[in-house]
Design an enzyme around this catalytic site. Structure first.
Site, PDB file in Angstrom:
ATOM      1  N   LYS A  62       0.831  -1.214   0.000  1.00 22.31           N
ATOM      2  CA  LYS A  62       0.000   0.000   0.000  1.00 22.31           C
ATOM      3  C   LYS A  62       0.862   1.259   0.000  1.00 22.31           C
ATOM      4  CE  LYS A  62      -1.783   1.670   3.986  1.00 22.31           C
ATOM      5  NZ  LYS A  62      -1.471   3.120   4.125  1.00 22.31           N
ATOM      6  N   ASN A  63       1.884   1.253   0.865  1.00 21.70           N
ATOM      7  CA  ASN A  63       2.668   2.482   1.034  1.00 21.70           C
ATOM      8  C   ASN A  63       3.597   2.760  -0.146  1.00 21.70           C
ATOM      9  OD1 ASN A  63       1.422   2.992   3.418  1.00 21.70           O
ATOM     10  ND2 ASN A  63       3.067   2.211   4.711  1.00 21.70           N
ATOM     11  N   CYS A 117      -4.529  13.552  12.840  1.00 25.15           N
ATOM     12  CA  CYS A 117      -5.259  12.282  12.743  1.00 25.15           C
ATOM     13  C   CYS A 117      -5.046  11.536  14.044  1.00 25.15           C
ATOM     14  CB  CYS A 117      -4.804  11.473  11.546  1.00 25.15           C
ATOM     15  SG  CYS A 117      -3.161  10.825  11.738  1.00 25.15           S
ATOM     16  N   ARG A 167       0.821  15.380  12.616  1.00 20.40           N
ATOM     17  CA  ARG A 167       1.273  15.087  11.253  1.00 20.40           C
ATOM     18  C   ARG A 167       1.280  16.310  10.315  1.00 20.40           C
ATOM     19  NH1 ARG A 167      -0.952   9.163   9.671  1.00 20.40           N
ATOM     20  NH2 ARG A 167       0.870   9.185   8.348  1.00 20.40           N
ATOM     21  N   ASP A 189       5.120   1.506  11.671  1.00 23.86           N
ATOM     22  CA  ASP A 189       3.953   0.734  11.240  1.00 23.86           C
ATOM     23  C   ASP A 189       3.936  -0.696  11.802  1.00 23.86           C
ATOM     24  OD1 ASP A 189       2.772   2.754   9.849  1.00 23.86           O
ATOM     25  OD2 ASP A 189       3.393   2.080   7.863  1.00 23.86           O
ATOM     26  N   ARG A 202      -8.357  -0.268   5.249  1.00 24.48           N
ATOM     27  CA  ARG A 202      -7.480   0.677   4.552  1.00 24.48           C
ATOM     28  C   ARG A 202      -6.163   0.009   4.160  1.00 24.48           C
ATOM     29  NH1 ARG A 202      -5.604   4.739   8.017  1.00 24.48           N
ATOM     30  NH2 ARG A 202      -4.295   5.020   6.216  1.00 24.48           N
TER      31      ARG A 202
HETATM   32  C1  UD1 Z   1       5.106   7.758   8.221  1.00 25.47           C
HETATM   33  C2  UD1 Z   1       6.255   6.810   8.420  1.00 25.47           C
HETATM   34  C3  UD1 Z   1       6.131   5.744   7.391  1.00 25.47           C
HETATM   35  C4  UD1 Z   1       4.744   5.098   7.531  1.00 25.47           C
HETATM   36  C5  UD1 Z   1       3.622   6.132   7.473  1.00 25.47           C
HETATM   37  C6  UD1 Z   1       2.255   5.555   7.789  1.00 25.47           C
HETATM   38  C7  UD1 Z   1       8.548   7.254   9.142  1.00 25.47           C
HETATM   39  C8  UD1 Z   1       9.726   8.156   9.061  1.00 25.47           C
HETATM   40  N1  UD1 Z   1       7.502   7.539   8.351  1.00 25.47           N
HETATM   41  O1  UD1 Z   1       5.190   8.338   6.927  1.00 25.47           O
HETATM   42  O2  UD1 Z   1       7.136   4.781   7.541  1.00 25.47           O
HETATM   43  O3  UD1 Z   1       4.532   4.152   6.541  1.00 25.47           O
HETATM   44  O4  UD1 Z   1       3.869   7.128   8.419  1.00 25.47           O
HETATM   45  O5  UD1 Z   1       2.147   5.172   9.109  1.00 25.47           O
HETATM   46  O6  UD1 Z   1       8.578   6.297   9.885  1.00 25.47           O
HETATM   47  N2  UD1 Z   1       6.903  15.746   9.755  1.00 25.47           N
HETATM   48  C9  UD1 Z   1       6.958  17.117   9.919  1.00 25.47           C
HETATM   49  N3  UD1 Z   1       6.685  17.907   8.843  1.00 25.47           N
HETATM   50  C10 UD1 Z   1       6.375  17.405   7.609  1.00 25.47           C
HETATM   51  C11 UD1 Z   1       6.318  16.007   7.462  1.00 25.47           C
HETATM   52  C12 UD1 Z   1       6.590  15.209   8.557  1.00 25.47           C
HETATM   53  O7  UD1 Z   1       7.241  17.614  11.008  1.00 25.47           O
HETATM   54  O8  UD1 Z   1       6.142  18.182   6.677  1.00 25.47           O
HETATM   55  C13 UD1 Z   1       7.185  14.849  10.912  1.00 25.47           C
HETATM   56  C14 UD1 Z   1       5.969  14.011  11.293  1.00 25.47           C
HETATM   57  O9  UD1 Z   1       5.118  14.662  12.195  1.00 25.47           O
HETATM   58  C15 UD1 Z   1       6.634  12.794  11.893  1.00 25.47           C
HETATM   59  C16 UD1 Z   1       7.919  12.654  11.089  1.00 25.47           C
HETATM   60  O10 UD1 Z   1       8.152  13.921  10.503  1.00 25.47           O
HETATM   61  O11 UD1 Z   1       6.962  13.030  13.239  1.00 25.47           O
HETATM   62  C17 UD1 Z   1       7.858  11.610   9.986  1.00 25.47           C
HETATM   63  O12 UD1 Z   1       6.695  11.831   9.218  1.00 25.47           O
HETATM   64  P1  UD1 Z   1       6.534  11.313   7.723  1.00 25.47           P
HETATM   65  O13 UD1 Z   1       7.590  10.331   7.417  1.00 25.47           O
HETATM   66  O14 UD1 Z   1       6.357  12.451   6.821  1.00 25.47           O
HETATM   67  O15 UD1 Z   1       5.154  10.596   7.807  1.00 25.47           O
HETATM   68  P2  UD1 Z   1       4.519   9.752   6.678  1.00 25.47           P
HETATM   69  O16 UD1 Z   1       4.965  10.160   5.340  1.00 25.47           O
HETATM   70  O17 UD1 Z   1       3.065   9.722   6.986  1.00 25.47           O
END
Ligand code: UD1
Length: 420
Positions: free
Chosen positions: A22-23, A117, A122, A307, A399
């Site tokens: 999915k990811n 969420c 996030r 995850d 999902r």
């Molecule tokens: C994250 C996980 C990913 C997982 C997905 C769904 C990590 C590094 N990422 O990806 O493995 O598959 O959730 O559960 O493990 N952040 C900011 N600003 C931004 C973007 C992110 O501060 O613009 C912070 C987030 O709050 C978080 C960290 O960076 O603490 C990592 O977030 P990110 O990797 O972007 O999240 P996802 O892409 O959702």
């Protein structure tokens, strides 16, 4: 609303084929917005998030269809809409991944601002900073991220303050069509990013460095469609292997290169499981033993994946000894612990750490799923508990897990989906 009814106490035993990831599939589907011509994507899992992304792409004007073999055909040549509406973004945060491709292809984009969420706030500030560094003008108005680059994006040298998977994906997709070369530093190294880069390269993008923390992208004027098969889902595979270990059973997963599992298999071995690996298969066998407690700290890849944290919380709930499970990626991702306590788990939360004293058994109870991976962990807890566990709000699990009840039934579990 559907629920799952699990009657625990059965050791899992059998073989399953890994689904497509999915990811990896979601960013790859967003990247088709960059392509001229038809993209045929193979091994796309049948999941609610995938259906949402297909709906989003067709609302942008793409022609999308699903083939019987699990493939998806996407053609974005007529896709001229540039707005990702609130109704879709609120149901799936990954909708933010169309921001970079829309901006790079059309010079503008309007994507509803994703809110917080269940697992934390996030933010998407780093996605925005990276696109601004490429010359985009970005504002937030009426709940939407409005981005413009009428003369196209420009190559840049940008360093992410925090390693972000989604931010890296948005930036690398946008940079593929920018004028000049972009260097992205401190990027995420997840296998799903490597898969996205390989897809972009198959469309004609010029990118090096995937799997390291620096990506170099030489922008090209256009990308073209083609056929691509998405990588297997390492989190789905990890979830079934943990379910095998928690129930004292044996599960073999096929159609997966075991090396993508990384530390997941190391932790299963630390929990006392015998993990065997071969060409495109991996097997976890517990031989009736109770697992040993295993400490976890989540980190960006190659660290332990956030995850998989909830599933190991369930394993530790019935393990021998005390474990510390620390979540460092998201601020509110230990929700499953509260539901597991209702099943007799001994878990104390201190800050971002769950301290778990393993119990010989759990007892079935009605519980509520709060997010995707938390739902999976409650299923695992239900599989080891005595009596009946009813898991409500199961739409979360749909999902990210294809036919979870059918798969678990084929492994010998007593699990049913009920409606209403
Ligand atoms: C994250 C996980 C990913 C997982 C997905 C769904 C990590 C590094 N990422 O990806 O493995 O598959 O959730 O559960 O493990 N952040 C900011 N600003 C931004 C973007 C992110 O501060 O613009 C912070 C987030 O709050 C978080 C960290 O960076 O603490 C990592 O977030 P990110 O990797 O972007 O999240 P996802 O892409 O959702």
């Amino acid at each position: 609303m559907d629920s799952l009814i699990v009657r625990g106490g059965h050791r899992l035993d059998g073989t399953l084929r890994a689904s497509g990831s999915k990811n990896a599939a979601l960013p790859i589907m967003a990247a088709t917005l960059l392509a001229q011509g038809v993209c045929r994507l193979e091994r796309i899992p049948v999941l609610r998030d995938i259906a949402t992304m297909l709906t989003l792409l067709s609302s942008l004007g793409a022609t999308v269809s699903r083939a019987a073999d699990g493939g998806v055909r996407i053609e974005c040549d007529q896709a001229c809409e540039v707005t990702a509406p609130y109704d879709l973004v609120k149901t799936m945060r990954a909708s933010i991944l169309v921001l970079g491709p829309l901006l790079a292809r059309h010079g503008k984009a309007a994507v509803s601002f994703p809110g917080g969420c269940a697992i934390g706030s996030r933010p998407v500030d780093l996605h925005i900073q990276a696109l601004e560094a490429m010359g985009a003008a970005i504002s937030i108005e009426g709940g939407y991220i409005l981005a413009e680059a009428p003369d196209g994006l420009l190559g840049t040298d940008f360093t992410f303050d925090i390693t972000t998977v989604g931010g890296t994906e948005n930036a690398v997709m946008a940079a593929s069509l920018a004028n000049g070369t972009t260097v992205l530093r401190n990027v995420a190294r997840e296998p799903e990013i490597v898969d996205l880069v390989q897809f972009l390269r198959s469309m004609g993008a010029e990118i090096t460095g995937e799997g390291t923390d620096i990506l170099t992208i030489r922008g090209v004027p256009c990308l073209t469609g083609g056929t691509y098969s998405v990588m297997p889902d390492r989190i789905e595979v990890g979830t079934y292997l943990v379910a095998a270990a928690a129930t004292g059973g044996r599960v073999r997963m096929t159609d997966i290169d075991p090396s993508v599992l990384g530390v997941i298999t190391d932790k299963l071995r630390s929990a006392g499981a015998s993990v065997r690996e071969g060409d495109q298969w991996v097997e976890c066998e517990m031989d009736g033993k109770r697992p040993q407690a295993v400490d976890i700290m989540t980190e960006p890849f190659p660290g332990f994946p956030t995850d998989m944290q909830a599933q190991f919380t369930a394993l530790n709930a019935v393990a021998q000894g005390e474990a510390r499970v620390t979540e460092t990626v998201f601020e509110n991702r230990l929700m499953q612990a509260h539901e597991m306590r209702r099943m007799g788990a001994h878990i104390v939360i201190e800050g971002n750490t769950a301290i778990i004293s393993g119990q010989p058994s759990l007892q079935g109870a009605p519980v509520m799923a709060s997010d995707l991976r938390a739902s999976a962990s409650l299923v695992i807890a239900g599989l080891v508990a005595s009596g009946e566990t009813r898991i409500d709000r199961i739409y979360h699990i749909d999902r990210g897990y294809e036919n979870i009840e059918g798969n678990l039934q084929s492994l010998g579990a007593d699990i049913q989906r009920v409606s209403g």
